[in-house]
Scaffold this motif. Structure first.
Motif, PDB file in Angstrom:
ATOM      1  N   HIS A  31      66.511   7.082  36.531  1.00 26.72           N
ATOM      2  CA  HIS A  31      67.858   6.495  36.647  1.00 26.72           C
ATOM      3  C   HIS A  31      68.458   6.326  35.257  1.00 26.72           C
ATOM      4  O   HIS A  31      68.100   5.410  34.510  1.00 26.72           O
ATOM      5  N   HIS A  33      72.291   7.639  32.845  1.00 27.47           N
ATOM      6  CA  HIS A  33      73.650   8.164  32.973  1.00 27.47           C
ATOM      7  C   HIS A  33      74.052   8.917  31.705  1.00 27.47           C
ATOM      8  O   HIS A  33      73.450   8.727  30.646  1.00 27.47           O
ATOM      9  N   TYR A  49      85.775   0.131  34.455  1.00 27.55           N
ATOM     10  CA  TYR A  49      85.418  -0.204  33.074  1.00 27.55           C
ATOM     11  C   TYR A  49      85.503   1.067  32.234  1.00 27.55           C
ATOM     12  O   TYR A  49      85.456   2.171  32.780  1.00 27.55           O
ATOM     13  N   ALA A  76      77.928   7.972  37.161  1.00 23.84           N
ATOM     14  CA  ALA A  76      78.385   6.579  37.048  1.00 23.84           C
ATOM     15  C   ALA A  76      79.841   6.486  37.495  1.00 23.84           C
ATOM     16  O   ALA A  76      80.595   7.463  37.431  1.00 23.84           O
ATOM     17  N   THR A  77      80.229   5.294  37.917  1.00 21.03           N
ATOM     18  CA  THR A  77      81.564   5.115  38.507  1.00 21.03           C
ATOM     19  C   THR A  77      82.690   5.398  37.508  1.00 21.03           C
ATOM     20  O   THR A  77      83.793   5.732  37.923  1.00 21.03           O
ATOM     21  N   ARG A 124      75.700   9.718  45.543  1.00 21.66           N
ATOM     22  CA  ARG A 124      75.610   8.256  45.427  1.00 21.66           C
ATOM     23  C   ARG A 124      76.759   7.600  46.182  1.00 21.66           C
ATOM     24  O   ARG A 124      77.924   7.983  45.996  1.00 21.66           O
ATOM     25  N   ARG A 130      82.759  -4.814  42.372  1.00 15.39           N
ATOM     26  CA  ARG A 130      83.347  -4.856  41.029  1.00 15.39           C
ATOM     27  C   ARG A 130      83.398  -3.459  40.402  1.00 15.39           C
ATOM     28  O   ARG A 130      84.022  -3.258  39.380  1.00 15.39           O
ATOM     29  N   TYR A 157      73.981   1.888  46.348  1.00 19.28           N
ATOM     30  CA  TYR A 157      73.998   0.763  45.419  1.00 19.28           C
ATOM     31  C   TYR A 157      74.799  -0.366  46.055  1.00 19.28           C
ATOM     32  O   TYR A 157      75.954  -0.161  46.446  1.00 19.28           O
ATOM     33  N   HIS A 181      68.082  -0.255  42.098  1.00 21.82           N
ATOM     34  CA  HIS A 181      67.767  -1.579  41.551  1.00 21.82           C
ATOM     35  C   HIS A 181      67.332  -2.594  42.618  1.00 21.82           C
ATOM     36  O   HIS A 181      67.790  -3.750  42.639  1.00 21.82           O
ATOM     37  N   ASP A 257      67.938   3.192  33.114  1.00 16.31           N
ATOM     38  CA  ASP A 257      69.355   2.840  33.291  1.00 16.31           C
ATOM     39  C   ASP A 257      70.151   2.986  31.991  1.00 16.31           C
ATOM     40  O   ASP A 257      71.256   2.448  31.866  1.00 16.31           O
ATOM     41  N   PRO A 261      75.337   0.369  31.571  1.00 12.80           N
ATOM     42  CA  PRO A 261      76.736  -0.043  31.717  1.00 12.80           C
ATOM     43  C   PRO A 261      76.885  -1.520  32.031  1.00 12.80           C
ATOM     44  O   PRO A 261      76.037  -2.119  32.695  1.00 12.80           O
ATOM     45  N   ASN A 262      77.989  -2.067  31.537  1.00 18.06           N
ATOM     46  CA  ASN A 262      78.415  -3.419  31.930  1.00 18.06           C
ATOM     47  C   ASN A 262      77.502  -4.542  31.491  1.00 18.06           C
ATOM     48  O   ASN A 262      77.498  -5.598  32.113  1.00 18.06           O
TER      49      ASN A 262
HETATM   50  C1  0GY Z   1      73.869   1.111  37.024  1.00 15.08           C
HETATM   51  C2  0GY Z   1      74.564  -0.137  37.267  1.00 15.08           C
HETATM   52  C3  0GY Z   1      75.874  -0.420  37.120  1.00 15.08           C
HETATM   53  C4  0GY Z   1      76.915   0.542  36.970  1.00 15.08           C
HETATM   54  C5  0GY Z   1      76.978   1.715  37.585  1.00 15.08           C
HETATM   55  O1  0GY Z   1      77.996   3.663  38.199  1.00 15.08           O
HETATM   56  C6  0GY Z   1      78.131   2.627  37.570  1.00 15.08           C
HETATM   57  O2  0GY Z   1      79.143   2.312  36.974  1.00 15.08           O
HETATM   58  O3  0GY Z   1      75.963   2.144  38.294  1.00 15.08           O
HETATM   59  C7  0GY Z   1      76.266  -1.836  37.154  1.00 15.08           C
HETATM   60  O4  0GY Z   1      77.302  -2.178  36.554  1.00 15.08           O
HETATM   61  O5  0GY Z   1      75.553  -2.650  37.789  1.00 15.08           O
HETATM   62  O6  0GY Z   1      73.142   1.612  37.878  1.00 15.08           O
HETATM   63  O7  0GY Z   1      73.994   1.655  35.962  1.00 15.08           O
END
Ligand code: 0GY
Length: 301
Positions: A31, A33, A49, A76-77, A124, A130, A157, A181, A257, A261-262
């Motif tokens: 996992h 990114h 973000y 990732a988002t 995914r 959020r 997720y 997670h 991970d 992120p974040n």
């Molecule tokens: C992760 C967790 C997060 C973010 C993302 O795709 C994403 O933006 O997965 C998070 O902010 O909890 O898996 O990296």
């Protein structure tokens, strides 16, 4: 294009330590990114973000430094359903990376085939409010049935409190389902309390469900510093992850991970995260399953 990082966002750890724990041969970071670089692979308009850049070459350098053999790169988002940064990383990995993409209902069979050829093995579905706006469940189910034909799986997720509401949808998915997670348990609650028990029940009753025992740095309340007399960082997350590894040793995965992120309070040293593994996978056999056998079976066979 120039992107301003979200205020308060921490950059990834620049000089991770060399882990003391020696990873087994063939270990997979399941996992992680890539972010941009934004000037080449712009971030999505609908993102919640804006990250710092974290390129494929920086990821591959971390892989080698930590002693991993391969990566599974998860869309990732912040890149939405534009998988170009992911594709570019996969296509330049010499077969050492597989991917999990984000697609919309409008994705064509030709696009799915190109993703498959590059090494994508899953999609995914993100339910963390959020991070993403709601996607109708019928659209997701339609995607799940299409990617089943490619022998891909679905990565989900979500937050632990949302599992009851999402249960029927998750259990209707026709593929292997991998939970990010550990379903984000609230580790201040007891491990034998109803919330984590529901997650364990989810895995026990549904043999197609796997879990990533990842992100102690995200879930921990005790945090990264071992207190006097304690042996470990992220101590409060250990019982939850260890329970899943012991109980479901053939259906667990581990990843860094990176680039995390974040995170706004602290940024983990990825070397220390690797040193956390032997506390949740306590024998060489469990370590080999978690780090080599399971990801190889899911992503490279
Ligand atoms: C992760 C967790 C997060 C973010 C993302 O795709 C994403 O933006 O997965 C998070 O902010 O909890 O898996 O990296």
């Amino acid at each position: 294009m120039n992107f301003e990082k979200t205020p308060g966002w921490l950059d990834w750890y620049q000089q991770p330590s060399k882990p003391k724990f020696q990873l087994p041969n063939g270990a997979v970071d399941s996992h992680c990114h890539v972010f941009g670089p934004g000037a080449i692979f712009p971030f999505a308009a609908e993102r919640k973000y804006t990250p710092c850049d974290a390129s494929r070459d920086q990821l591959f350098a971390l892989r080698d430094h930590l002693g991993f053999d391969k990566n599974v790169i998860v869309q990732a988002t912040c890149h939405g359903a534009d998988n170009n940064a992911l594709l570019n990383a996969l296509e330049n990995s010499q077969g050492k990376a597989r991917g999990v993409a984000t697609v919309k209902r409008s994705v064509t069979d030709g696009e799915l085939e190109r993703l498959d050829q590059a090494g994508v093995r899953g999609v995914r579905f993100n339910f963390v409010k959020r991070l993403v706006d709601f996607t109708p469940k019928d659209e997701l189910l339609e995607i799940a049935h299409r990617i089943k034909a490619l022998n891909w799986h679905v990565v989900i997720y979500f937050e632990a409190v949302d599992l009851p509401e999402l249960w029927d949808f998750f259990t209707a998915l026709p593929t292997t389902v991998v939970v990010d997670h550990m379903g984000r348990p609230d580790v201040s609650k007891p491990i034998d309390g109803p919330e984590f028990a529901l997650f364990v029940d989810f895995m026990r009753r549904h043999q197609n469900v796997w879990s990533k025992v990842t992100c102690p740095e995200r879930l921990s309340i005790t945090g990264p510093k071992a207190l006097a007399g304690e042996q470990s960082a992220y101590k409060d997350v250990i019982p939850f992850a260890k329970y899943l590894v012991d109980e479901f040793s053939d259906r667990v995965l581990w990843g860094t991970d990176w680039p995390h992120p974040n995170l706004k309070d602290h940024m983990p040293d990825d070397g220390l995260l690797v040193d956390w593994i032997p506390q949740i996978a306590t024998t060489p056999e469990l370590q080999r399953k978690l780090l080599v056998d399971n990801p190889t079976r899911l992503y490279w066979s």
